[in-house]
Design a protein around this motif. Structure first.
Motif, PDB file in Angstrom:
ATOM      1  N   TYR A   1       0.814  -1.219   0.000  1.00 56.86           N
ATOM      2  CA  TYR A   1       0.000   0.000   0.000  1.00 56.86           C
ATOM      3  C   TYR A   1       0.844   1.264   0.000  1.00 56.86           C
ATOM      4  O   TYR A   1       0.430   2.276  -0.570  1.00 56.86           O
ATOM      5  N   VAL A   2       2.009   1.208   0.642  1.00 52.85           N
ATOM      6  CA  VAL A   2       2.989   2.291   0.581  1.00 52.85           C
ATOM      7  C   VAL A   2       4.351   1.633   0.393  1.00 52.85           C
ATOM      8  O   VAL A   2       4.878   1.019   1.317  1.00 52.85           O
ATOM      9  N   PRO A   3       4.943   1.715  -0.808  1.00 53.80           N
ATOM     10  CA  PRO A   3       6.160   0.946  -1.086  1.00 53.80           C
ATOM     11  C   PRO A   3       7.388   1.485  -0.367  1.00 53.80           C
ATOM     12  O   PRO A   3       7.454   2.665   0.006  1.00 53.80           O
ATOM     13  N   LEU A   4       8.357   0.594  -0.200  1.00 52.77           N
ATOM     14  CA  LEU A   4       9.647   0.946   0.389  1.00 52.77           C
ATOM     15  C   LEU A   4      10.639   1.149  -0.748  1.00 52.77           C
ATOM     16  O   LEU A   4      10.834   0.253  -1.575  1.00 52.77           O
ATOM     17  N   THR A   5      11.273   2.300  -0.792  1.00 53.21           N
ATOM     18  CA  THR A   5      12.137   2.608  -1.930  1.00 53.21           C
ATOM     19  C   THR A   5      13.337   1.675  -2.023  1.00 53.21           C
ATOM     20  O   THR A   5      13.857   1.444  -3.117  1.00 53.21           O
ATOM     21  N   ALA A   6      13.770   1.109  -0.912  1.00 54.33           N
ATOM     22  CA  ALA A   6      14.923   0.198  -0.937  1.00 54.33           C
ATOM     23  C   ALA A   6      14.584  -1.153  -1.564  1.00 54.33           C
ATOM     24  O   ALA A   6      15.477  -1.871  -2.008  1.00 54.33           O
ATOM     25  N   THR A   7      13.291  -1.485  -1.607  1.00 49.55           N
ATOM     26  CA  THR A   7      12.877  -2.792  -2.146  1.00 49.55           C
ATOM     27  C   THR A   7      11.735  -2.601  -3.141  1.00 49.55           C
ATOM     28  O   THR A   7      10.599  -3.020  -2.880  1.00 49.55           O
ATOM     29  N   PRO A   8      12.022  -1.991  -4.285  1.00 46.65           N
ATOM     30  CA  PRO A   8      10.936  -1.663  -5.217  1.00 46.65           C
ATOM     31  C   PRO A   8      10.197  -2.874  -5.763  1.00 46.65           C
ATOM     32  O   PRO A   8       8.965  -2.850  -5.879  1.00 46.65           O
ATOM     33  N   THR A   9      10.925  -3.942  -6.107  1.00 53.14           N
ATOM     34  CA  THR A   9      10.235  -5.097  -6.696  1.00 53.14           C
ATOM     35  C   THR A   9       9.489  -5.888  -5.637  1.00 53.14           C
ATOM     36  O   THR A   9       8.376  -6.374  -5.891  1.00 53.14           O
ATOM     37  N   TYR A  10      10.056  -6.022  -4.454  1.00 46.57           N
ATOM     38  CA  TYR A  10       9.323  -6.669  -3.364  1.00 46.57           C
ATOM     39  C   TYR A  10       7.997  -5.952  -3.133  1.00 46.57           C
ATOM     40  O   TYR A  10       6.932  -6.578  -3.070  1.00 46.57           O
ATOM     41  N   SER A  11       8.043  -4.632  -3.008  1.00 42.27           N
ATOM     42  CA  SER A  11       6.826  -3.861  -2.771  1.00 42.27           C
ATOM     43  C   SER A  11       5.836  -4.046  -3.913  1.00 42.27           C
ATOM     44  O   SER A  11       4.624  -4.197  -3.686  1.00 42.27           O
ATOM     45  N   ALA A  12       6.343  -4.047  -5.144  1.00 46.57           N
ATOM     46  CA  ALA A  12       5.469  -4.213  -6.306  1.00 46.57           C
ATOM     47  C   ALA A  12       4.814  -5.585  -6.336  1.00 46.57           C
ATOM     48  O   ALA A  12       3.633  -5.719  -6.684  1.00 46.57           O
ATOM     49  N   THR A  13       5.561  -6.627  -5.971  1.00 47.21           N
ATOM     50  CA  THR A  13       4.959  -7.969  -5.975  1.00 47.21           C
ATOM     51  C   THR A  13       3.876  -8.082  -4.915  1.00 47.21           C
ATOM     52  O   THR A  13       2.862  -8.755  -5.129  1.00 47.21           O
ATOM     53  N   LYS A  14       4.067  -7.431  -3.785  1.00 48.28           N
ATOM     54  CA  LYS A  14       3.042  -7.498  -2.739  1.00 48.28           C
ATOM     55  C   LYS A  14       1.789  -6.725  -3.145  1.00 48.28           C
ATOM     56  O   LYS A  14       0.661  -7.145  -2.853  1.00 48.28           O
ATOM     57  N   ALA A  15       1.977  -5.593  -3.849  1.00 49.65           N
ATOM     58  CA  ALA A  15       0.818  -4.882  -4.388  1.00 49.65           C
ATOM     59  C   ALA A  15       0.095  -5.743  -5.411  1.00 49.65           C
ATOM     60  O   ALA A  15      -1.146  -5.772  -5.468  1.00 49.65           O
ATOM     61  N   ALA A  16       0.861  -6.469  -6.221  1.00 48.23           N
ATOM     62  CA  ALA A  16       0.258  -7.345  -7.228  1.00 48.23           C
ATOM     63  C   ALA A  16      -0.515  -8.485  -6.577  1.00 48.23           C
ATOM     64  O   ALA A  16      -1.607  -8.848  -7.026  1.00 48.23           O
TER      65      ALA A  16
END
Length: 248
Positions: free
Chosen positions: A142-157
């Motif tokens: 819901y609010v991504p972490l800039t240090a882990t862009p793909t991790y955050s994106a996969t969780k949003a997905a």
């Protein structure tokens, strides 16, 4: 979801949140099968916790997932719960050429893995009198972490996928639940067990189990600590939370 009397496959439950929830489900009176990549770790879990079973599989390999399905459903035709738990979290710097490998591995594990598990097990679960699929996202969906862009994106997905999966299965006996953890004291990203800003793992698991018991029809399991991220956009403080997480 009822929290006792189930037969639960924890796909990726060998450490951290997955293992803690596996143990909580086991103690609550469920049959638990823990699945993961490292046989030695699985053997140790089964040896330390009488009644827990295990299976070895690779969440990035669709053939391995299909074998897991065949094995678990043959041994446990009463299987009624799938927890798609597997995930990796690694830092990336986009200007570093090596970060592409990290991104691709993260997508294969965190996104394709759960999707393949759902495709393998859902037709079987839909034939049970009652069944549950639990996905695990993150406050970073819901609010991504800039240090882990793909991790955050996969969780949003996975959040988006879970929403549509629930709608597609609304006329079946399968309940679909998303668990969205906050920053929690695990070793998901290095040794985070001493991070004072992180929620203690035992507190997180206790709150999750309480919510599953008291809100059996919930679509999402949101502990108090994750609600600031979950509702940041709706509450109008998304930029504040994003900037804080970015460390500036």
């Amino acid at each position: 979801m009822k929290i006792t009397g189930n037969t639960i496959l924890m796909a990726g439950g060998t450490s951290g949140i997955g293992l803690e929830l596996a143990l909580r489900f086991h103690r609550a009176g469920n049959k638990v099968i823990v699945a993961g990549r490292r046989r030695e770790t699985l053997e140790a879990i089964a040896a330390e916790h009488d009644g827990i079973e295990y299976e070895v599989f690779d969440v990035t390999d669709n053939a391995s997932i299909r074998r897991l399905f065949e094995t678990v459903t043959a041994k446990h035709p009463e299987l009624d719960t799938l927890v798609a738990m597997a995930g990796i979290m690694r830092p990336e710097r986009i200007l570093d050429p090596e970060s592409l490998t990290t991104a691709e591995e993260t997508v294969a594990t965190n996104l394709l893995g759960p999707i393949r598990l759902v495709h393998a097990f859902t037709p079987f679960l839909a034939r049970q009198p009652a069944a549950t699929i639990l996905t695990v996202t993150s406050g970073l969906a819901y609010v991504p972490l800039t240090a882990t862009p793909t991790y955050s994106a996969t969780k949003a997905a996975i959040h988006s996928y879970t929403e549509t999966l629930r709608e597609q299965l609304r006329d079946t006996p399968v309940q679909v639940i998303e668990i969205a953890p906050p920053l929690t004291r695990t070793r998901l990203m290095g040794d985070g067990t001493d991070n004072d800003r992180a929620m203690p793992l035992d507190e997180f698991a206790s709150e999750v189990m309480e919510l599953l018991e008291t809100e059996p029809d919930a679509n999402q399991i949101l502990v108090e600590r994750v609600k600031r991220q979950r509702w940041a956009e709706a509450n109008g403080n998304y930029d504040e939370v994003f900037t804080l997480q970015a460390g500036r």
